[in-house]
Design a protein around this motif. Structure first.
Motif, mmCIF file in Angstrom:
data_model
loop_
_atom_site.group_PDB
_atom_site.id
_atom_site.type_symbol
_atom_site.label_atom_id
_atom_site.label_comp_id
_atom_site.label_asym_id
_atom_site.label_seq_id
_atom_site.Cartn_x
_atom_site.Cartn_y
_atom_site.Cartn_z
ATOM 1 N N LYS A 101 0.839 -1.195 0.000
ATOM 2 C CA LYS A 101 0.000 0.000 0.000
ATOM 3 C C LYS A 101 0.877 1.249 0.000
ATOM 4 C CE LYS A 101 -3.965 -2.120 2.267
ATOM 5 N NZ LYS A 101 -4.909 -2.053 3.418
ATOM 6 N N LEU A 102 0.461 2.225 -0.785
ATOM 7 C CA LEU A 102 1.189 3.482 -0.856
ATOM 8 C C LEU A 102 0.680 4.443 0.224
ATOM 9 C CD1 LEU A 102 1.260 3.979 -4.731
ATOM 10 C CD2 LEU A 102 3.078 3.084 -3.257
ATOM 11 N N PRO A 103 1.519 5.385 0.650
ATOM 12 C CA PRO A 103 1.069 6.360 1.651
ATOM 13 C C PRO A 103 -0.143 7.140 1.150
ATOM 14 C CG PRO A 103 3.460 6.443 1.364
ATOM 15 C CD PRO A 103 2.926 5.570 0.258
ATOM 16 N N ALA A 104 -1.063 7.426 2.052
ATOM 17 C CA ALA A 104 -2.271 8.164 1.698
ATOM 18 C C ALA A 104 -2.794 8.881 2.919
ATOM 19 C CB ALA A 104 -3.335 7.222 1.140
ATOM 20 N N ASP A 105 -3.612 9.899 2.682
ATOM 21 C CA ASP A 105 -4.266 10.599 3.780
ATOM 22 C C ASP A 105 -5.205 9.647 4.514
ATOM 23 O OD1 ASP A 105 -2.973 12.917 3.109
ATOM 24 O OD2 ASP A 105 -4.613 13.652 1.830
ATOM 25 N N PRO A 106 -5.465 9.906 5.780
ATOM 26 C CA PRO A 106 -6.288 8.982 6.574
ATOM 27 C C PRO A 106 -7.670 8.722 5.981
ATOM 28 C CG PRO A 106 -5.155 10.535 8.004
ATOM 29 C CD PRO A 106 -4.913 11.003 6.602
ATOM 30 N N HIS A 107 -8.277 9.702 5.296
ATOM 31 C CA HIS A 107 -9.634 9.533 4.783
ATOM 32 C C HIS A 107 -9.651 8.942 3.377
ATOM 33 C CE1 HIS A 107 -8.257 13.352 3.142
ATOM 34 N NE2 HIS A 107 -9.186 13.222 2.197
ATOM 35 N N VAL A 108 -8.492 8.565 2.857
ATOM 36 C CA VAL A 108 -8.402 8.039 1.502
ATOM 37 C C VAL A 108 -7.974 6.575 1.533
ATOM 38 C CG1 VAL A 108 -7.206 8.240 -0.714
ATOM 39 C CG2 VAL A 108 -7.823 10.307 0.562
ATOM 40 N N ILE A 109 -8.670 5.738 0.796
ATOM 41 C CA ILE A 109 -8.240 4.344 0.654
ATOM 42 C C ILE A 109 -6.961 4.336 -0.174
ATOM 43 C CG2 ILE A 109 -8.826 2.074 -0.281
ATOM 44 C CD1 ILE A 109 -11.741 2.721 0.213
ATOM 45 N N PRO A 110 -5.871 3.810 0.356
ATOM 46 C CA PRO A 110 -4.592 3.903 -0.361
ATOM 47 C C PRO A 110 -4.567 3.039 -1.616
ATOM 48 C CG PRO A 110 -4.360 2.518 1.576
ATOM 49 C CD PRO A 110 -5.737 3.113 1.642
ATOM 50 N N LYS A 111 -3.835 3.517 -2.592
ATOM 51 C CA LYS A 111 -3.577 2.714 -3.779
ATOM 52 C C LYS A 111 -2.464 1.711 -3.464
ATOM 53 C CE LYS A 111 -4.820 6.514 -6.867
ATOM 54 N NZ LYS A 111 -4.370 7.381 -7.974
#
Length: 492
Positions: A207-217
């Protein structure tokens, strides 16, 4: 498939031979006059024309429901003749384990390669997310794959008995009083060669880094010097390898004649086989959904539309990171969170991770209908294409009709959608009512529509999309139950 005036009939002898080239029969002028011919064509499609199954995870079902893991390059040992040695430089190379160990010969130490491509190795694995302790697994045996799972159109490209290594891997279960070694991969059966075995891969999905409210790519990590991947036989990484997309190969494109690194097709295939539309690693399919899968280079070819049963509808296309196109028939069944994002303007939010975000061509028929997405408009980014069975959009072959005026009451026709396949699209372009809803005033796929399909766009190709190769014949003679060097050694 373009409209044309060439008509072929499947002869019983051709169906029996399965791969004999079939020419035109001048005594007939349409496919489907004999129901037996259509049945034989359907049976042929089910066995050799690329019908296969999707999966829900890249790694498959690990016994004990453990988290996805990666193989660590350090901490491995190998047991040879009941003596255990440390392994140096454990790594993945062309689908198999590689590394060295040192033995003492007199006063000298000599480095030797791992025996039998890693059989006897014990190695460390760690959860891909790093949230968990290391665990020791061991390789207890290995066989070479047969060609049975390979979908490549060229016999020269179907090299499974030569280069696809299927490993039996075990993990230690300490829950009992003494503990016991158990197979890593579940083996419910149904695959005589692959069931319960695994492949090693160069990379693993993270999983790539993402904001807490976003499902990571997710991204396929194959440049990690400290780890590589593995996948059980029912994981899409193993399936795509066995279908023929081997990440270590470079093959000549049947379409362009230029070299193609298979890595990109291997990665896109995994997205497609999971129906990972949004590029988040989340599957939008059900296990064992039958699909027709092929690629832009024709390494694996699209099955002929005259030979599919049940009918397969155009569904989607993928690049390495996501779905490039999703047809209307599948869009309607997409997860709601994915649909919602597809409707957002591209610049609106980082959560727009589906079709709109990637510039998919859409035709909004009305404010109340989903977008109709046509793969022919989605450009050169498409690497892998998928068709799936769709009773709603393709209730039967375009060569037939559900209509029967002689029943009481008369049986009405069913509706066929133009997005079913290229043949229904061609017929409905010339005869729009064939794709209209069934009403007292008309509509539906009538006998006249079926005749138009038979006359114009359904024919049997002279060259099959998936030939029998010598390896297939050897495997079939052995009942498909033998893998390993026995089959491999019998081939030229």
């Amino acid at each position: 498939m373009p409209i044309n005036d060439v008509n072929f009939r499947i002869l019983p002898t051709c169906a029996a031979l399965a791969l004999a080239a079939c020419g035109a029969d001048p005594a007939t002028d349409a496919l489907g006059d004999d129901p037996g011919d259509i049945l034989e064509a359907r049976q042929l499609a089910e066995t050799v024309q690329g019908r296969t199954a999707q999966g829900t995870t890249t790694q498959g079902e690990l016994a004990g429901d453990g988290p996805p893991v990666k193989v660590m390059t350090s901490g491995a040992t190998v047991t040879v003749d009941d003596v255990t040695y440390p392994v140096s430089q454990l790594t993945w190379r062309d689908g198999k384990l590689s590394g060295t160990y040192e033995v003492r010969l007199g006063k000298l130490w000599k480095k030797l390669p791992l025996p039998n491509d890693g059989v006897g190795v014990s190695f460390k694995v760690q959860p891909i997310d790093g949230m968990g302790p290391e665990e020791t697994l061991r390789v207890v045996s290995k066989v070479m794959d047969t060609n049975d799972a390979n979908l490549m159109a060229s016999c020269a490209h179907r090299t499974n008995p030569e280069d696809v290594h299927l490993y039996n891997i075990q993990r230690f279960d300490s829950t009992g009083s003494k503990g016991i070694w158990k197979d890593l991969c579940d083996a419910p059966g149904g695959d005589a060669v692959g069931s319960g075995r695994a492949v090693f891969t160069k990379g693993y999905w993270k999983k790539l880094p993402a904001d807490p409210h976003v499902i990571p790519k997710t991204d396929y990590e194959d440049q990690d010097p400290n780890a590589f991947g593995l996948a059980c036989w029912d994981g899409v990484a193993a399936k795509c390898t066995r279908w023929g997309y081997k990440e270590w190969q470079t093959l000549t494109s049947p379409k362009t004649g230029k070299p193609v690194e298979m890595r990109s097709l291997f990665i896109a295939c995994q997205r497609a086989a999971m129906a990972d539309y949004c590029g988040t690693g989340e599957s939008s399919t059900q296990e064992n959904t039958p699909i027709d899968i092929w690629d832009t280079h024709n390494f694996i070819q699209k099955s002929d539309e005259a030979l599919t049963s049940p009918m397969f509808a155009e569904e989607s296309s993928f690049d390495e990171s996501k779905a490039v196109c999703v047809e209307a028939s599948r869009y309607e069944k997409m997860p709601q969170f994915c649909k919602d994002r597809c409707r957002l303007p591209r610049e609106a939010t980082a959560m727009a991770v589906c079709s709109e975000d990637y510039g998919v061509a859409m035709d909004i028929e009305s404010d109340n209908k989903p977008p109709v997405i046509d793969r022919s408009t989605c450009g050169d980014a498409q690497l892998i294409f998928v068709d799936t069975g769709s009773g709603d959009y393709c209730p039967h072959s375009p060569a037939t009709t559900h209509e029967d005026p002689y029943t009481s009451p008369p049986t009405p026709p069913k509706r066929m959608h133009k997005s079913c396949n290229s043949c229904t699209a061609a017929v409905c372009r010339d005869y729009p009512s064939c794709c209209h809803p069934v009403t007292p005033e008309g509509g539906g796929w009538t006998s006249a529509c079926a005749e138009a399909a038979q006359r114009g766009c359904l024919y049997v190709p002279a060259v099959p999309t998936r030939p029998f190769c010598r390896a297939d014949t050897v495997a079939a003679q052995m009942g498909g139950t033998l893998g390993g060097t026995m089959i491999g050694s019998m081939l030229p």
